[in-house]
Enzyme design. Structure first.
Site, PDB file in Angstrom:
ATOM      1  CG  ASP A  13      60.721  54.339  76.250  1.00 40.26           C
ATOM      2  OD1 ASP A  13      59.718  54.127  76.112  1.00 40.26           O
ATOM      3  OD2 ASP A  13      61.700  53.647  76.689  1.00 40.26           O
ATOM      4  CG  ASP A  70      57.995  49.937  80.645  1.00 37.83           C
ATOM      5  OD1 ASP A  70      58.015  49.642  81.976  1.00 37.83           O
ATOM      6  OD2 ASP A  70      57.006  49.942  79.995  1.00 37.83           O
ATOM      7  N   GLY A 129      52.203  44.581  76.297  1.00 46.11           N
ATOM      8  CA  GLY A 129      52.182  43.417  76.961  1.00 46.11           C
ATOM      9  C   GLY A 129      51.220  42.515  76.359  1.00 46.11           C
ATOM     10  NE  ARG A 184      57.094  42.229  75.429  1.00 52.08           N
ATOM     11  CZ  ARG A 184      56.871  43.197  76.063  1.00 52.08           C
ATOM     12  NH1 ARG A 184      56.678  43.304  77.303  1.00 52.08           N
ATOM     13  NH2 ARG A 184      57.235  44.566  75.567  1.00 52.08           N
ATOM     14  CG  HIS A 220      47.909  42.802  79.469  1.00 49.91           C
ATOM     15  ND1 HIS A 220      47.291  44.026  79.060  1.00 49.91           N
ATOM     16  CD2 HIS A 220      49.347  42.893  79.470  1.00 49.91           C
ATOM     17  CE1 HIS A 220      48.197  45.064  79.070  1.00 49.91           C
ATOM     18  NE2 HIS A 220      49.526  44.568  79.368  1.00 49.91           N
ATOM     19  CE  LYS A 257      52.279  43.131  82.034  1.00 48.00           C
ATOM     20  NZ  LYS A 257      52.661  44.483  82.114  1.00 48.00           N
ATOM     21  CB  THR A 316      54.236  50.881  73.691  1.00 44.29           C
ATOM     22  OG1 THR A 316      55.576  50.015  74.512  1.00 44.29           O
ATOM     23  CG2 THR A 316      54.851  51.559  72.501  1.00 44.29           C
ATOM     24  CB  THR A 317      53.869  50.942  79.485  1.00 40.45           C
ATOM     25  OG1 THR A 317      53.780  49.631  80.254  1.00 40.45           O
ATOM     26  CG2 THR A 317      53.673  52.265  80.264  1.00 40.45           C
ATOM     27  CB  SER A 318      48.862  49.645  80.457  1.00 40.85           C
ATOM     28  OG  SER A 318      49.006  48.573  79.453  1.00 40.85           O
ATOM     29  CG  ASP A 358      65.079  51.283  76.834  1.00 38.10           C
ATOM     30  OD1 ASP A 358      64.028  51.910  76.402  1.00 38.10           O
ATOM     31  OD2 ASP A 358      65.370  50.105  77.000  1.00 38.10           O
TER      32      ASP A 358
HETATM   33  C1  XBP Z   1      57.625  48.949  77.133  1.00 35.69           C
HETATM   34  C2  XBP Z   1      56.814  47.892  76.508  1.00 35.69           C
HETATM   35  C3  XBP Z   1      55.794  47.654  77.275  1.00 35.69           C
HETATM   36  C4  XBP Z   1      56.158  46.804  78.822  1.00 35.69           C
HETATM   37  C5  XBP Z   1      54.772  46.170  79.307  1.00 35.69           C
HETATM   38  O1  XBP Z   1      57.198  50.303  76.666  1.00 35.69           O
HETATM   39  O2  XBP Z   1      57.108  47.214  75.219  1.00 35.69           O
HETATM   40  O3  XBP Z   1      55.009  46.667  76.443  1.00 35.69           O
HETATM   41  O4  XBP Z   1      56.981  45.563  78.398  1.00 35.69           O
HETATM   42  O5  XBP Z   1      53.482  47.234  79.040  1.00 35.69           O
HETATM   43  P1  XBP Z   1      58.027  51.646  76.589  1.00 35.69           P
HETATM   44  P2  XBP Z   1      52.175  46.498  79.107  1.00 35.69           P
HETATM   45  O6  XBP Z   1      59.464  51.278  76.462  1.00 35.69           O
HETATM   46  O7  XBP Z   1      57.528  52.247  75.257  1.00 35.69           O
HETATM   47  O8  XBP Z   1      57.643  52.193  77.692  1.00 35.69           O
HETATM   48  O9  XBP Z   1      51.849  45.642  79.628  1.00 35.69           O
HETATM   49  O10 XBP Z   1      51.475  47.540  79.993  1.00 35.69           O
HETATM   50  O11 XBP Z   1      51.676  46.813  77.667  1.00 35.69           O
END
Ligand code: XBP
Length: 268
Positions: free
Chosen positions: A10, A12, A54, A57, A83, A86, A124-126, A184
């Site tokens: 993972d 973030d 994001g 969210r 977004h 951001k 899930t992040t970009s 996490d």
């Molecule tokens: C964490 C997330 C992401 C980030 C923001 O992803 O939930 O949405 O907060 O990312 P992970 P984006 O723990 O799976 O890495 O703005 O790029 O969507």
């Protein structure tokens, strides 16, 4: 004996504490840049992290705001603009002052590579945000450290849906019981478990006490063997190592992979 041959990372909260001083601050700066009087304080942001992605969210938060556009298309357009802003501001923060990798992460990635284990990113992040973060730490060829990189854009449904983990396994051409996810957050743990993958949890700032049912080990971070449940065997000091991961993986009760029907996300 452990069949472990791959680590699925993972991003973030796991590779780096990007949320509080990275994404959250950048979201707030984006609100200001677009002339909006919105602000996500620490507590609110922690709750909003139940919604992965994001843009998702932002859309979720707008449902509770009287001053958000009522028209769904206008709301979606605003979320997309916010977004994008951001992500640009997040990238600036990642470049300077920078967001460090969590202690122990880089060493474990290097050790796994040296032992010939395969490694993937499952986030899930970009993709742009991942690229900015890992480029800052590993250089422009960071992706060569990983045999598969699966991001938010690669899935129809984000965590807790298991799709990101299923795609990572498919790209690695490995069965679920050969891999270990490092996570996490509860949505990530649920995603890995639903894909039939054992999960180790490194506690992060926003999920320090969150229930993570089904994790095969839970501890304060990869930098230390102290404080893990179950304890790291052998009583030696230092960072979590590959043998610790293999032991936790071997003792894990592996979940049956859920069938590929998608569960409902945790937001309306
Ligand atoms: C964490 C997330 C992401 C980030 C923001 O992803 O939930 O949405 O907060 O990312 P992970 P984006 O723990 O799976 O890495 O703005 O790029 O969507």
């Amino acid at each position: 004996m452990s069949r472990l041959r791959a680590l699925l990372w993972d991003v973030d909260g796991t590779l780096a504490e990007t949320e509080a001083e990275g994404h959250r601050v950048a979201f707030n700066a984006a609100f200001a840049a677009h002339g909006l009087p919105w602000h996500w304080d620490d507590a609110r942001y922690g709750r909003l992290l139940a919604v992965t992605g994001g843009r998702e969210r932002l859309l979720h938060d707008m449902q509770a705001r009287a001053d958000a556009p009522a028209d769904p298309a206008a709301r979606a357009a605003l979320a997309a603009q916010l977004h994008a802003t951001k992500n640009r501001l997040y990238a600036e923060r990642v470049r300077a002052p920078g967001i460090p990798l969590r202690p122990g992460v880089a060493a474990l990635i290097a050790a796994a590579a040296a032992r010939g284990w395969r490694q993937a990113i499952a986030t899930t992040t970009s993709r742009a945000n991942l690229d900015t973060l890992l480029r800052a730490h590993f250089g422009a060829d960071w992706a060569r450290r990983f045999d598969a990189v699966v991001c938010g854009e690669d899935v129809a449904r984000k965590k807790p849906d298991p799709e990101v983990y299923r795609i990572a396994l498919a790209r690695l051409r490995l069965p679920a019981d050969a891999a270990l996810a490092i996570e996490d957050a509860p949505p990530g743990v649920a995603a890995a478990r639903a894909a039939g993958i054992a999960v180790v949890v490194t506690r992060s700032r926003y999920f320090a006490d969150a229930p993570v049912p089904g994790a095969c080990a839970v501890g304060p971070g990869l930098h230390t063997r102290a404080g893990w449940t179950p304890p790291a065997a052998g009583g030696r000091e230092g960072a979590v190592d590959l043998d610790d991961l293999a032991a936790w993986h071997a003792a894990a009760s592996l979940p049956e992979p859920a069938t590929a029907t998608h569960g409902a996300p945790p937001w309306p």
